[in-house]
Structure formats: structure tokens, C-alpha cells
Scaffold this motif. Structure first.
Motif, PDB file in Angstrom:
ATOM      1  N   VAL A  21     -60.392   0.562  43.579  1.00  0.00           N
ATOM      2  CA  VAL A  21     -59.264   1.251  42.945  1.00  0.00           C
ATOM      3  C   VAL A  21     -58.079   1.366  43.898  1.00  0.00           C
ATOM      4  N   SER A  22     -58.349   1.425  45.209  1.00  0.00           N
ATOM      5  CA  SER A  22     -57.233   1.591  46.152  1.00  0.00           C
ATOM      6  C   SER A  22     -56.355   0.336  46.176  1.00  0.00           C
ATOM      7  N   LEU A  23     -56.915  -0.815  45.733  1.00  0.00           N
ATOM      8  CA  LEU A  23     -56.121  -2.055  45.652  1.00  0.00           C
ATOM      9  C   LEU A  23     -55.620  -2.301  44.229  1.00  0.00           C
ATOM     10  N   GLU A  24     -55.896  -1.320  43.347  1.00  0.00           N
ATOM     11  CA  GLU A  24     -55.490  -1.435  41.927  1.00  0.00           C
ATOM     12  C   GLU A  24     -55.987  -2.754  41.324  1.00  0.00           C
ATOM     13  N   GLN A  25     -57.286  -2.958  41.414  1.00  0.00           N
ATOM     14  CA  GLN A  25     -57.862  -4.213  40.922  1.00  0.00           C
ATOM     15  C   GLN A  25     -58.141  -4.122  39.419  1.00  0.00           C
ATOM     16  N   TYR A  26     -57.196  -4.597  38.658  1.00  0.00           N
ATOM     17  CA  TYR A  26     -57.305  -4.687  37.191  1.00  0.00           C
ATOM     18  C   TYR A  26     -57.060  -6.135  36.805  1.00  0.00           C
ATOM     19  N   PHE A 176     -39.887  -9.028  28.542  1.00  0.00           N
ATOM     20  CA  PHE A 176     -40.517  -8.681  27.274  1.00  0.00           C
ATOM     21  C   PHE A 176     -41.670  -7.718  27.487  1.00  0.00           C
ATOM     22  N   ALA A 177     -41.968  -6.994  26.411  1.00  0.00           N
ATOM     23  CA  ALA A 177     -43.028  -5.989  26.470  1.00  0.00           C
ATOM     24  C   ALA A 177     -44.340  -6.617  26.028  1.00  0.00           C
ATOM     25  N   ALA A 178     -45.436  -6.094  26.527  1.00  0.00           N
ATOM     26  CA  ALA A 178     -46.769  -6.585  26.134  1.00  0.00           C
ATOM     27  C   ALA A 178     -47.761  -5.438  26.275  1.00  0.00           C
ATOM     28  N   GLU A 179     -48.960  -5.683  25.737  1.00  0.00           N
ATOM     29  CA  GLU A 179     -50.031  -4.696  25.882  1.00  0.00           C
ATOM     30  C   GLU A 179     -51.070  -5.244  26.850  1.00  0.00           C
ATOM     31  N   PHE A 180     -51.589  -4.359  27.663  1.00  0.00           N
ATOM     32  CA  PHE A 180     -52.558  -4.741  28.698  1.00  0.00           C
ATOM     33  C   PHE A 180     -53.823  -3.939  28.427  1.00  0.00           C
ATOM     34  N   ASP A 181     -54.872  -4.662  28.082  1.00  0.00           N
ATOM     35  CA  ASP A 181     -56.134  -4.027  27.723  1.00  0.00           C
ATOM     36  C   ASP A 181     -56.940  -3.768  29.006  1.00  0.00           C
ATOM     37  N   VAL A 182     -57.173  -2.507  29.311  1.00  0.00           N
ATOM     38  CA  VAL A 182     -57.892  -2.166  30.544  1.00  0.00           C
ATOM     39  C   VAL A 182     -59.305  -1.702  30.199  1.00  0.00           C
ATOM     40  N   PRO A 183     -60.326  -2.435  30.646  1.00  0.00           N
ATOM     41  CA  PRO A 183     -61.695  -1.972  30.399  1.00  0.00           C
ATOM     42  C   PRO A 183     -62.025  -0.805  31.332  1.00  0.00           C
ATOM     43  N   ARG A 184     -63.099  -0.092  31.029  1.00  0.00           N
ATOM     44  CA  ARG A 184     -63.500   1.024  31.885  1.00  0.00           C
ATOM     45  C   ARG A 184     -64.036   0.470  33.203  1.00  0.00           C
ATOM     46  N   ASP A 187     -64.172   5.579  37.894  1.00  0.00           N
ATOM     47  CA  ASP A 187     -64.656   6.903  37.474  1.00  0.00           C
ATOM     48  C   ASP A 187     -63.599   7.689  36.709  1.00  0.00           C
ATOM     49  N   HIS A 188     -62.325   7.520  37.084  1.00  0.00           N
ATOM     50  CA  HIS A 188     -61.293   8.325  36.413  1.00  0.00           C
ATOM     51  C   HIS A 188     -60.974   7.793  35.004  1.00  0.00           C
ATOM     52  N   HIS A 189     -61.554   6.647  34.612  1.00  0.00           N
ATOM     53  CA  HIS A 189     -61.334   6.135  33.255  1.00  0.00           C
ATOM     54  C   HIS A 189     -62.237   6.883  32.287  1.00  0.00           C
ATOM     55  N   GLU A 190     -61.608   7.488  31.278  1.00  0.00           N
ATOM     56  CA  GLU A 190     -62.417   8.295  30.363  1.00  0.00           C
ATOM     57  C   GLU A 190     -62.907   7.499  29.161  1.00  0.00           C
ATOM     58  N   ARG A 191     -62.166   6.431  28.781  1.00  0.00           N
ATOM     59  CA  ARG A 191     -62.562   5.660  27.588  1.00  0.00           C
ATOM     60  C   ARG A 191     -63.114   4.302  27.983  1.00  0.00           C
ATOM     61  N   GLU A 192     -63.846   3.684  27.031  1.00  0.00           N
ATOM     62  CA  GLU A 192     -64.394   2.339  27.254  1.00  0.00           C
ATOM     63  C   GLU A 192     -63.284   1.325  27.503  1.00  0.00           C
ATOM     64  N   ARG A 193     -62.208   1.455  26.715  1.00  0.00           N
ATOM     65  CA  ARG A 193     -61.053   0.579  26.879  1.00  0.00           C
ATOM     66  C   ARG A 193     -59.797   1.410  26.694  1.00  0.00           C
ATOM     67  N   GLU A 194     -58.747   0.982  27.324  1.00  0.00           N
ATOM     68  CA  GLU A 194     -57.470   1.663  27.131  1.00  0.00           C
ATOM     69  C   GLU A 194     -56.379   0.601  27.084  1.00  0.00           C
ATOM     70  N   VAL A 195     -55.410   0.810  26.193  1.00  0.00           N
ATOM     71  CA  VAL A 195     -54.311  -0.150  26.137  1.00  0.00           C
ATOM     72  C   VAL A 195     -53.119   0.440  26.884  1.00  0.00           C
TER      73      VAL A 195
END
Ligand SMILES: C[S@@+](CC[C@H](N)C(=O)[O-])C[C@H]1O[C@@H](n2cnc3c(N)ncnc32)[C@H](O)[C@@H]1O
Length: 206
Positions: A21-26, A176-184, A187-195
Motif C-alpha cells: 500500500v505504501s507504493l500505491e500498488q493498484y 477524459f474521465a474514466a472509471e477505475f475498478d479497484v478490487p479489495r 485492510d482499509h478497503h471495506e468493499r469487495e470492489r470499489e469504482v
């Protein structure tokens, strides 16, 4: 290869084995990666060009570029484990152009001025404490090494990116705008996926 075929090729790639998480690996979602590289290719920024993926992680943007007949692709990443996954992913994608995977710090301009044509990147947004301004540091590197860059930022970054580019003598030519689907992943992620809403920018550097 069309955009849909490119996205299909990227689906199923391995993600970060132990995301830091410290490297923001998404990881960039395959559809978004294919969209970005398709647009870049349509602009004449990929085929026949040298492409550098800054903070390549598991390699999705570099590999997408490597499927579009570039002269050369480099993927730079500071995390050795992520690079090992990127190498595996290269075997899965089997792109027409091999990728040179390099371990290093993207904020320390690893190449000389104008040494690459096109930077593609999904930089850390600087959302983690201690990591503030990370996207600015990646943009500074893009400005110093490339002719053009494509970057993904969190929503609401347009004013910052335009003013940063202007200060460096650059110009935002597309946004342009887009949506980025972030999987869980953390630990700080509360949902399975977040857009997450994001913005993509093409910048021509002077
Ligand atoms: C948001 S992830 C994007 C990963 C990948 N480019 C993708 O699109 O799926 C940011 C990546 O930048 C890497 N990174 C963070 N700081 C870095 C630095 N100073 N130098 C090189 N890589 C860095 C992280 O390890 C991570 O892989």
C-alpha cells in the motif's frame, strides 16, 4: 490488434502477489489499459516509437504498448516482486515486441532528455501519507525524458495537471474521465470492489 482484442489479451493477467500500500500498488483494469493504449496508438504515439511505462507494476500498460508494434518498450518499477509478475505476464501476453523490465526509481529521471518518445503511466496518486506529491514527481520525470505522456490521475486533477504542464512548457492536448475498478486489496478497503473516478491526460512536452 483492435481495442477489444487487446483488452481480452490483458484480461487474466496476474496481479500484485503481495501488494504494497505504501507504493500505491493498484493494477490498471484491462479495459482501461486497452483504451488508453488504443487512443495513444491512434494519436501516432506508440507504433514505431520508444515507450516507457513509469511504475510499471505488473506490466499491464507496458504489455499493452508492446502489442502495438512499438520500436521498443521499457517498464520501470522499484518493486522487484512486481517486476517478477510482469515478466510472467509477458509470457502470457506474448507481445510482438519484447519489454525491457528495469528496476529503479521513477522519480529520479533514469534517462536523458528526449530519450523516449512516449511515457505511459498510472502513477501513485500520492494518496498515502508519506507519499504526497508522488504523481507530481512522476510527471516531472515524464517532462524531462519524453516528447509526450499519457497519465492516469484521480478525479479533480485537471487544473493541477494543466498548470504543472504549463510550468514545464508543456500542453494538455486531451483529457477524459474514466472509471477505475479497484478490487479489495488492502485492510482499509471495506468493499469487495470499489469504482474510483479517474482522469486521463495526454501531454505534449516542449
Ligand atoms: C498505481 S500502481 C500502477 C501499476 C501499473 N503501472 C498498472 O498500471 O497496473 C503504481 C506503481 O508505481 C510503483 N512505484 C511507486 N513509486 C515508485 C517509484 N518511485 N519508482 C518506481 N516505481 C514506483 C508501484 O510499486 C506500483 O507498481
Amino acid at each position: 490488434m483492435g481495442k477489444r482484442a487487446l483488452a481480452e489479451r490483458l484480461h487474466g493477467l496476474a496481479g500484485f502477489s503481495e501488494p504494497d500500500v505504501s507504493l500505491e500498488q493498484y493494477p490498471t483494469p484491462p479495459d482501461l489499459a486497452a483504451h488508453l493504449l488504443h487512443l495513444a496508438d491512434l494519436q501516432g504515439d506508440i507504433a514505431g516509437h520508444t515507450v516507457l511505462d513509469l511504475g510499471t507494476g505488473t506490466g499491464v500498460l507496458a504489455l499493452a504498448a508492446a502489442c502495438r508494434d512499438p520500436a521498443r518498450v521499457l517498464g520501470l518499477e522499484r518493486d522487484a516482486e512486481a517486476l517478477a509478475v510482469a515478466r510472467e505476464n509477458e509470457r502470457t501476453v506474448a507481445p510482438g515486441t519484447p519489454v525491457d523490465w528495469l528496476r529503479g526509481d521513477a522519480t529520479r529521471a533514469p534517462f536523458g532528455p528526449n530519450s523516449v518518445d512516449t511515457v505511459v503511466m498510472n502513477p501513485p496518486f500520492g494518496a498515502q501519507s508519506g507519499n504526497e506529491g508522488a504523481d507530481r514527481a512522476f510527471l516531472t520525470t515524464a517532462a524531462s525524458v519524453a516528447t509526450v505522456s499519457y497519465s492516469i490521475h484521480n478525479a479533480g486533477s485537471r487544473a493541477f495537471v494543466e498548470s504543472f504542464a504549463a510550468d514545464e512548457g508543456g500542453l494538455v492536448t486531451h483529457a477524459f474521465a474514466a472509471e477505475f475498478d479497484v478490487p479489495r486489496l488492502y485492510d482499509h478497503h471495506e468493499r469487495e470492489r470499489e469504482v474510483v473516478e479517474v482522469e486521463l491526460f495526454r501531454i505534449e512536452w516542449a
